[in-house]
Design a protein around this motif. Sequence first.
Motif, PDB file in Angstrom:
ATOM      1  N   MET A 150      36.198 -28.422  -1.063  1.00 27.50           N
ATOM      2  CA  MET A 150      36.846 -29.135  -2.167  1.00 27.50           C
ATOM      3  C   MET A 150      35.857 -30.094  -2.850  1.00 27.50           C
ATOM      4  SD  MET A 150      39.804 -29.182  -3.615  1.00 27.50           S
ATOM      5  CE  MET A 150      40.793 -30.146  -4.720  1.00 27.50           C
ATOM      6  N   GLU A 151      35.085 -30.819  -2.014  1.00 23.80           N
ATOM      7  CA  GLU A 151      34.091 -31.756  -2.543  1.00 23.80           C
ATOM      8  C   GLU A 151      33.052 -31.026  -3.386  1.00 23.80           C
ATOM      9  OE1 GLU A 151      30.445 -33.984  -0.406  1.00 23.80           O
ATOM     10  OE2 GLU A 151      32.413 -34.584   0.326  1.00 23.80           O
ATOM     11  N   GLN A 152      32.574 -29.879  -2.875  1.00 25.48           N
ATOM     12  CA  GLN A 152      31.555 -29.111  -3.577  1.00 25.48           C
ATOM     13  C   GLN A 152      32.119 -28.499  -4.851  1.00 25.48           C
ATOM     14  OE1 GLN A 152      28.371 -29.117  -2.920  1.00 25.48           O
ATOM     15  NE2 GLN A 152      27.945 -27.802  -4.689  1.00 25.48           N
ATOM     16  N   GLN A 153      33.362 -28.036  -4.804  1.00 21.05           N
ATOM     17  CA  GLN A 153      33.993 -27.446  -5.982  1.00 21.05           C
ATOM     18  C   GLN A 153      34.135 -28.472  -7.098  1.00 21.05           C
ATOM     19  OE1 GLN A 153      37.690 -25.810  -4.531  1.00 21.05           O
ATOM     20  NE2 GLN A 153      36.758 -23.859  -3.948  1.00 21.05           N
ATOM     21  N   LEU A 154      34.495 -29.700  -6.721  1.00 19.25           N
ATOM     22  CA  LEU A 154      34.648 -30.752  -7.721  1.00 19.25           C
ATOM     23  C   LEU A 154      33.309 -31.087  -8.358  1.00 19.25           C
ATOM     24  CD1 LEU A 154      36.460 -32.800  -9.166  1.00 19.25           C
ATOM     25  CD2 LEU A 154      36.017 -34.398  -7.281  1.00 19.25           C
ATOM     26  N   LYS A 155      32.255 -31.154  -7.536  1.00 17.62           N
ATOM     27  CA  LYS A 155      30.938 -31.456  -8.090  1.00 17.62           C
ATOM     28  C   LYS A 155      30.475 -30.330  -9.011  1.00 17.62           C
ATOM     29  CE  LYS A 155      26.256 -32.965  -6.977  1.00 17.62           C
ATOM     30  NZ  LYS A 155      25.287 -33.332  -5.913  1.00 17.62           N
ATOM     31  N   GLU A 156      30.709 -29.094  -8.639  1.00 13.86           N
ATOM     32  CA  GLU A 156      30.337 -27.967  -9.496  1.00 13.86           C
ATOM     33  C   GLU A 156      31.097 -28.002 -10.816  1.00 13.86           C
ATOM     34  OE1 GLU A 156      30.969 -24.490  -7.174  1.00 13.86           O
ATOM     35  OE2 GLU A 156      29.207 -24.806  -5.878  1.00 13.86           O
ATOM     36  N   ALA A 157      32.373 -28.387 -10.756  1.00 13.77           N
ATOM     37  CA  ALA A 157      33.174 -28.508 -11.982  1.00 13.77           C
ATOM     38  C   ALA A 157      32.631 -29.632 -12.863  1.00 13.77           C
ATOM     39  CB  ALA A 157      34.636 -28.764 -11.634  1.00 13.77           C
ATOM     40  N   LEU A 158      32.222 -30.725 -12.234  1.00 12.42           N
ATOM     41  CA  LEU A 158      31.648 -31.847 -12.975  1.00 12.42           C
ATOM     42  C   LEU A 158      30.340 -31.434 -13.645  1.00 12.42           C
ATOM     43  CD1 LEU A 158      31.446 -34.939 -13.627  1.00 12.42           C
ATOM     44  CD2 LEU A 158      30.186 -35.140 -11.467  1.00 12.42           C
ATOM     45  N   LEU A 159      29.475 -30.757 -12.911  1.00 12.05           N
ATOM     46  CA  LEU A 159      28.189 -30.330 -13.465  1.00 12.05           C
ATOM     47  C   LEU A 159      28.382 -29.327 -14.597  1.00 12.05           C
ATOM     48  CD1 LEU A 159      26.069 -29.992 -10.204  1.00 12.05           C
ATOM     49  CD2 LEU A 159      26.030 -31.847 -11.877  1.00 12.05           C
ATOM     50  N   GLU A 160      29.362 -28.463 -14.466  1.00 19.51           N
ATOM     51  CA  GLU A 160      29.652 -27.499 -15.533  1.00 19.51           C
ATOM     52  C   GLU A 160      30.135 -28.229 -16.782  1.00 19.51           C
ATOM     53  OE1 GLU A 160      29.966 -24.246 -17.809  1.00 19.51           O
ATOM     54  OE2 GLU A 160      28.983 -24.381 -15.836  1.00 19.51           O
ATOM     55  N   LYS A 161      30.959 -29.251 -16.591  1.00 17.50           N
ATOM     56  CA  LYS A 161      31.428 -30.056 -17.718  1.00 17.50           C
ATOM     57  C   LYS A 161      30.244 -30.731 -18.417  1.00 17.50           C
ATOM     58  CE  LYS A 161      34.828 -31.915 -20.118  1.00 17.50           C
ATOM     59  NZ  LYS A 161      35.769 -31.091 -20.929  1.00 17.50           N
ATOM     60  N   CYS A 162      29.302 -31.219 -17.629  1.00 12.00           N
ATOM     61  CA  CYS A 162      28.115 -31.861 -18.211  1.00 12.00           C
ATOM     62  C   CYS A 162      27.287 -30.852 -18.996  1.00 12.00           C
ATOM     63  CB  CYS A 162      27.274 -32.507 -17.112  1.00 12.00           C
ATOM     64  SG  CYS A 162      28.024 -33.979 -16.383  1.00 12.00           S
ATOM     65  N   ARG A 163      27.181 -29.635 -18.474  1.00 11.23           N
ATOM     66  CA  ARG A 163      26.443 -28.597 -19.208  1.00 11.23           C
ATOM     67  C   ARG A 163      27.125 -28.286 -20.534  1.00 11.23           C
ATOM     68  NH1 ARG A 163      25.280 -26.650 -13.860  1.00 11.23           N
ATOM     69  NH2 ARG A 163      27.275 -25.547 -13.747  1.00 11.23           N
ATOM     70  N   GLU A 164      28.442 -28.223 -20.527  1.00 14.98           N
ATOM     71  CA  GLU A 164      29.185 -27.975 -21.763  1.00 14.98           C
ATOM     72  C   GLU A 164      28.936 -29.083 -22.778  1.00 14.98           C
ATOM     73  OE1 GLU A 164      33.274 -27.647 -20.701  1.00 14.98           O
ATOM     74  OE2 GLU A 164      33.020 -25.781 -19.564  1.00 14.98           O
ATOM     75  N   MET A 165      28.762 -30.309 -22.297  1.00 13.66           N
ATOM     76  CA  MET A 165      28.531 -31.465 -23.170  1.00 13.66           C
ATOM     77  C   MET A 165      27.052 -31.658 -23.488  1.00 13.66           C
ATOM     78  SD  MET A 165      31.284 -33.934 -21.212  1.00 13.66           S
ATOM     79  CE  MET A 165      30.992 -35.416 -22.168  1.00 13.66           C
ATOM     80  N   GLU A 166      26.198 -30.744 -23.001  1.00 18.72           N
ATOM     81  CA  GLU A 166      24.747 -30.774 -23.240  1.00 18.72           C
ATOM     82  C   GLU A 166      24.113 -32.072 -22.749  1.00 18.72           C
ATOM     83  OE1 GLU A 166      24.417 -29.906 -27.435  1.00 18.72           O
ATOM     84  OE2 GLU A 166      24.615 -27.750 -27.073  1.00 18.72           O
ATOM     85  N   ILE A 167      24.517 -32.465 -21.550  1.00 19.39           N
ATOM     86  CA  ILE A 167      23.925 -33.628 -20.882  1.00 19.39           C
ATOM     87  C   ILE A 167      22.815 -33.115 -19.974  1.00 19.39           C
ATOM     88  CG2 ILE A 167      24.345 -35.531 -19.292  1.00 19.39           C
ATOM     89  CD1 ILE A 167      27.291 -35.475 -20.258  1.00 19.39           C
ATOM     90  N   PRO A 168      21.549 -33.456 -20.232  1.00 16.42           N
ATOM     91  CA  PRO A 168      20.444 -32.848 -19.485  1.00 16.42           C
ATOM     92  C   PRO A 168      20.210 -33.409 -18.094  1.00 16.42           C
ATOM     93  CG  PRO A 168      19.583 -34.350 -21.124  1.00 16.42           C
ATOM     94  CD  PRO A 168      21.057 -34.285 -21.349  1.00 16.42           C
ATOM     95  N   LEU A 169      20.539 -34.681 -17.868  1.00 27.06           N
ATOM     96  CA  LEU A 169      20.279 -35.300 -16.575  1.00 27.06           C
ATOM     97  C   LEU A 169      21.571 -35.811 -15.955  1.00 27.06           C
ATOM     98  CD1 LEU A 169      17.051 -37.420 -17.251  1.00 27.06           C
ATOM     99  CD2 LEU A 169      17.221 -35.084 -16.383  1.00 27.06           C
ATOM    100  N   VAL A 170      21.838 -35.384 -14.719  1.00 32.89           N
ATOM    101  CA  VAL A 170      23.022 -35.830 -13.976  1.00 32.89           C
ATOM    102  C   VAL A 170      22.628 -36.020 -12.521  1.00 32.89           C
ATOM    103  CG1 VAL A 170      25.441 -35.380 -13.384  1.00 32.89           C
ATOM    104  CG2 VAL A 170      24.463 -34.371 -15.463  1.00 32.89           C
ATOM    105  N   GLY A 171      23.018 -37.128 -11.950  1.00 37.87           N
ATOM    106  CA  GLY A 171      22.762 -37.382 -10.535  1.00 37.87           C
ATOM    107  C   GLY A 171      23.936 -38.091  -9.902  1.00 37.87           C
ATOM    108  N   VAL A 172      24.070 -37.944  -8.585  1.00 39.98           N
ATOM    109  CA  VAL A 172      25.188 -38.543  -7.852  1.00 39.98           C
ATOM    110  C   VAL A 172      24.655 -39.345  -6.669  1.00 39.98           C
ATOM    111  CG1 VAL A 172      27.276 -38.099  -6.494  1.00 39.98           C
ATOM    112  CG2 VAL A 172      26.776 -36.695  -8.512  1.00 39.98           C
ATOM    113  N   ALA A 173      25.217 -40.534  -6.474  1.00 40.26           N
ATOM    114  CA  ALA A 173      24.903 -41.363  -5.311  1.00 40.26           C
ATOM    115  C   ALA A 173      26.200 -41.796  -4.663  1.00 40.26           C
ATOM    116  CB  ALA A 173      24.092 -42.590  -5.717  1.00 40.26           C
TER     117      ALA A 173
END
Length: 267
Positions: free
Chosen positions: A1-24
Amino acid sequence: MEQQLKEALLEKCREMEIPLVGVANVERWEEPLFQPWIPEEFHPRFIYPEAKSAIVIGLPVTLPILETSPSIYYRELYRTVNSLLDQYTYRLSNFLTEKGHPSIFVPRDGYGSTKVLLDNPVAFFSHRHAAFLAGLGNFGVNNTILTPEYGPRVRFATILTSAELEPDAIMEEQLCNHCMRCVRMCPSNALVEKDYPEGITDKKACASFSDELNKRYISPCGICIKVCPIGEDRRIYGRENASIYEKKDEFRKYHKAWDHVRSYGGK
């Protein structure tokens, strides 16, 4: 579930053309990696007690526009990037909230004007430290985060979320090559030749110079990030030779272009 949510978040960022994303994860703020460290009141949980993860996004500062700084051209670019960062983090925080993980965005600039910074040159949250802890880059002598993609020519914003997301690794490779161009060319003499955090910027000197530029409608300064030789963007724009900013005769066509832009739109 955690990994699926992160993948969904990263896909959303790609759709928004955000080049840099990191998580802490927020626990990283609680384990000092150098001294002086971030005071507790600037930690994510102090600002948003429900926070379990911090998501940091970065947008590039276009090098050929930055090269005109200080200028109205760079001022408008700076405002545009800041506006996009606030919009994107607002949208991403709502995206996560709608998926059942209450989240908030932290605005890019946590201060009203450069005059405020003259009295208290600190915002209520550090996106630079968040970007460092999210693995997007590390500190240079110029007190900014350097990234492999854009050097220090990138601006960051943060989302604090109740979601537990897999954190990205902190970058171990030190990117700063200690060329000291930022120190030599700083117009406010705010930098010293020491690694962060020993050479922490004279923030009031920097803020004072920015305030003077603001009176002329051409703030911020931007010198220390434009002269930095680090970043793949330098190759993309054909600017591998960072001495372009110091050797006027050899690079006359560039200096003529920058002087032209600086001659208009400000005071």
